[in-house]
Design a protein around this motif. Structure first.
Motif, PDB file in Angstrom:
ATOM      1  N   ASP A 194       0.974  -1.229   0.044  1.00  0.00           N
ATOM      2  CA  ASP A 194       0.017  -0.218  -0.036  1.00  0.00           C
ATOM      3  C   ASP A 194       0.855   1.222  -0.157  1.00  0.00           C
ATOM      4  N   ASP A 195       1.955   1.183  -0.725  1.00  0.00           N
ATOM      5  CA  ASP A 195       2.960   2.497  -0.734  1.00  0.00           C
ATOM      6  C   ASP A 195       2.388   3.735  -1.182  1.00  0.00           C
ATOM      7  N   PHE A 196       1.571   3.662  -2.461  1.00  0.00           N
ATOM      8  CA  PHE A 196       1.036   4.852  -2.827  1.00  0.00           C
ATOM      9  C   PHE A 196      -0.172   5.385  -1.794  1.00  0.00           C
ATOM     10  N   ASP A 197      -0.726   4.424  -1.475  1.00  0.00           N
ATOM     11  CA  ASP A 197      -1.708   5.031  -0.486  1.00  0.00           C
ATOM     12  C   ASP A 197      -0.768   5.658   0.772  1.00  0.00           C
ATOM     13  N   LEU A 198       0.334   5.212   1.337  1.00  0.00           N
ATOM     14  CA  LEU A 198       1.064   5.791   2.158  1.00  0.00           C
ATOM     15  C   LEU A 198       1.788   7.041   1.846  1.00  0.00           C
ATOM     16  N   ALA A 199       2.130   7.092   0.451  1.00  0.00           N
ATOM     17  CA  ALA A 199       2.765   8.666   0.078  1.00  0.00           C
ATOM     18  C   ALA A 199       1.510   9.531  -0.183  1.00  0.00           C
ATOM     19  N   ALA A 200       0.443   9.086  -0.637  1.00  0.00           N
ATOM     20  CA  ALA A 200      -0.496   9.914  -0.614  1.00  0.00           C
ATOM     21  C   ALA A 200      -1.033  10.507   0.625  1.00  0.00           C
ATOM     22  N   GLY A 201      -1.324   9.698   1.683  1.00  0.00           N
ATOM     23  CA  GLY A 201      -1.575   9.992   3.025  1.00  0.00           C
ATOM     24  C   GLY A 201      -0.762  10.722   3.876  1.00  0.00           C
ATOM     25  N   PHE A 202       0.729  10.648   3.655  1.00  0.00           N
ATOM     26  CA  PHE A 202       1.569  11.325   3.855  1.00  0.00           C
ATOM     27  C   PHE A 202       1.385  12.892   3.711  1.00  0.00           C
ATOM     28  N   LEU A 203       1.350  13.087   2.263  1.00  0.00           N
ATOM     29  CA  LEU A 203       0.786  14.671   1.808  1.00  0.00           C
ATOM     30  C   LEU A 203      -0.357  15.103   2.372  1.00  0.00           C
ATOM     31  N   VAL A 204      -1.403  14.235   2.636  1.00  0.00           N
ATOM     32  CA  VAL A 204      -2.428  14.717   3.316  1.00  0.00           C
ATOM     33  C   VAL A 204      -2.061  15.257   4.687  1.00  0.00           C
ATOM     34  N   SER A 205      -1.188  14.467   5.633  1.00  0.00           N
ATOM     35  CA  SER A 205      -1.138  14.686   6.755  1.00  0.00           C
ATOM     36  C   SER A 205      -0.337  15.959   6.810  1.00  0.00           C
ATOM     37  N   GLU A 206       0.605  16.283   5.800  1.00  0.00           N
ATOM     38  CA  GLU A 206       1.520  17.520   5.641  1.00  0.00           C
ATOM     39  C   GLU A 206       0.624  18.863   5.159  1.00  0.00           C
ATOM     40  N   GLY A 207      -0.630  18.479   4.713  1.00  0.00           N
ATOM     41  CA  GLY A 207      -1.400  19.467   4.305  1.00  0.00           C
ATOM     42  C   GLY A 207      -1.074  19.902   2.936  1.00  0.00           C
ATOM     43  N   ALA A 208      -0.390  19.235   2.080  1.00  0.00           N
ATOM     44  CA  ALA A 208       0.032  19.424   0.804  1.00  0.00           C
ATOM     45  C   ALA A 208      -1.238  19.057  -0.043  1.00  0.00           C
ATOM     46  N   VAL A 209      -2.115  18.297   0.138  1.00  0.00           N
ATOM     47  CA  VAL A 209      -3.135  17.750  -0.754  1.00  0.00           C
ATOM     48  C   VAL A 209      -4.417  17.638  -0.084  1.00  0.00           C
ATOM     49  N   GLY A 210      -5.576  17.658  -0.586  1.00  0.00           N
ATOM     50  CA  GLY A 210      -6.563  17.593  -0.096  1.00  0.00           C
ATOM     51  C   GLY A 210      -7.564  16.835  -1.003  1.00  0.00           C
ATOM     52  N   SER A 211      -7.400  16.499  -2.052  1.00  0.00           N
ATOM     53  CA  SER A 211      -8.226  15.498  -3.089  1.00  0.00           C
ATOM     54  C   SER A 211      -7.343  14.779  -3.975  1.00  0.00           C
ATOM     55  N   ALA A 212      -8.181  13.912  -4.530  1.00  0.00           N
ATOM     56  CA  ALA A 212      -7.356  13.034  -5.468  1.00  0.00           C
ATOM     57  C   ALA A 212      -6.800  13.633  -6.707  1.00  0.00           C
ATOM     58  N   ALA A 213      -7.703  14.823  -7.144  1.00  0.00           N
ATOM     59  CA  ALA A 213      -7.354  15.808  -8.357  1.00  0.00           C
ATOM     60  C   ALA A 213      -6.112  16.578  -8.013  1.00  0.00           C
TER      61      ALA A 213
END
Length: 286
Positions: free
Chosen positions: A49-68
């Motif tokens: 689940d590495d892709f989810d881990l990377a995406a979730g890390f960016l959510v945690s850092e406030g960098a992204v908020g949606s899949a787009a």
């Protein structure tokens, strides 16, 4: 692909009798996350689940908020001397117009997560959604079932005994997603990434259940995902309780059987008299 468990020959001693056997160990390998080709962080994690881990890390850092906000996530080829792929380096490409977070390289261990960040204030990221206005209500009897439901979904733990778990549940106790990792913070990031990539953020009405303790960082990640309730089988830290109170999060600790301590947000918990529940603020079960 990397393995989630590794076999090793060991010496087992029981009742003074030595035997040789094969044991399964939870795999731990580094994952370098790059952002638009630039190294961002390295975390020790259990592969999967590495892709989810990377995406979730960016959510945690406030960098992204949606899949787009994310254009692509891919493994980087040529990660080994012979040009092969270790599946331990990921590159995330942000969508055009999405600003990159401020440059900050830091090392994340599987046990800590916030090690290396410049200061406590750097962790207090501004959330995109408010947990305080989520009106979800939970039955105490439902909350009491979550540790067993989480444990039942831990497939790799059954083989290794060495992984933490984090699970997302509905207010009725139905599992939405469960992830395992050597680090609790990684398991939660995998959940946030799953939600981001599936267009499920914010996770209103959801409950985050984690094995072990509730740290400041786990509360922060819950807030960043718009999750109104965080429950843990062990103790929260003082900073975790402080942040949960500030953000309007319901924080439950020492959740074991029908006993639990509700540290913040008790308005969301519907306690049934005579159900054998532990009262908020009661001495934690040991």
């Amino acid at each position: 692909m990397s393995r989630v468990a590794v076999k090793r020959r060991i010496l087992r001693v029981k009742d003074a009798v030595p035997t040789r056997r094969i044991d399964s160990l939870a795999a731990e390998e580094p994952l370098e996350i790059r952002l638009d080709g630039t190294p961002l962080t390295v975390t020790m994690r259990t592969p999967g689940d590495d892709f989810d881990l990377a995406a979730g890390f960016l959510v945690s850092e406030g960098a992204v908020g949606s899949a787009a906000d994310i254009e692509t996530i891919r493994y980087c080829a040529g990660a080994t001397v012979d040009g092969g792929n270790t599946y331990n380096v990921l590159d995330v490409r942000l969508a055009p117009g999405v600003p990159a977070p401020a440059p900050r390289n830091f090392y994340t261990t599987s046990s800590c997560g916030v090690c290396g960040k410049a200061s406590l204030e750097a962790v207090r990221t501004v959330a995109r959604w408010s947990a305080a206005d989520d009106p979800v209500e939970l039955a105490q009897s439902t909350v009491a079932t979550l540790p067993d439901r989480l444990r039942a979904a831990q497939r790799v733990f059954d083989r290794t005994g060495g992984l933490h778990a984090a699970g997302l549940f509905t207010a009725d106790g139905e599992p939405l997603c469960v992830r395992e990792d050597v680090g609790r913070h990684n398991a939660v990031d995998k959940l946030l990434g799953w939600a981001l990539r599936g267009g499920r953020l914010p996770l209103r009405g959801a409950v985050l259940m984690v094995s072990g303790r509730a740290s400041f960082e786990l509360v922060q990640k819950a807030v960043m995902g718009g999750i109104p309730v965080l429950a843990a089988v062990s103790a929260p830290s003082s900073l975790a309780v402080e942040l949960a109170a500030e953000q309007g999060l319901t924080l439950i600790g020492f959740l074991r059987g029908t006993s639990m301590n509700v540290y913040t947000g008790e308005r969301r918990l519907n306690v049934t008299p005579g159900a054998g529940n532990g009262s908020a603020g009661a001495p934690p079960p040991r």
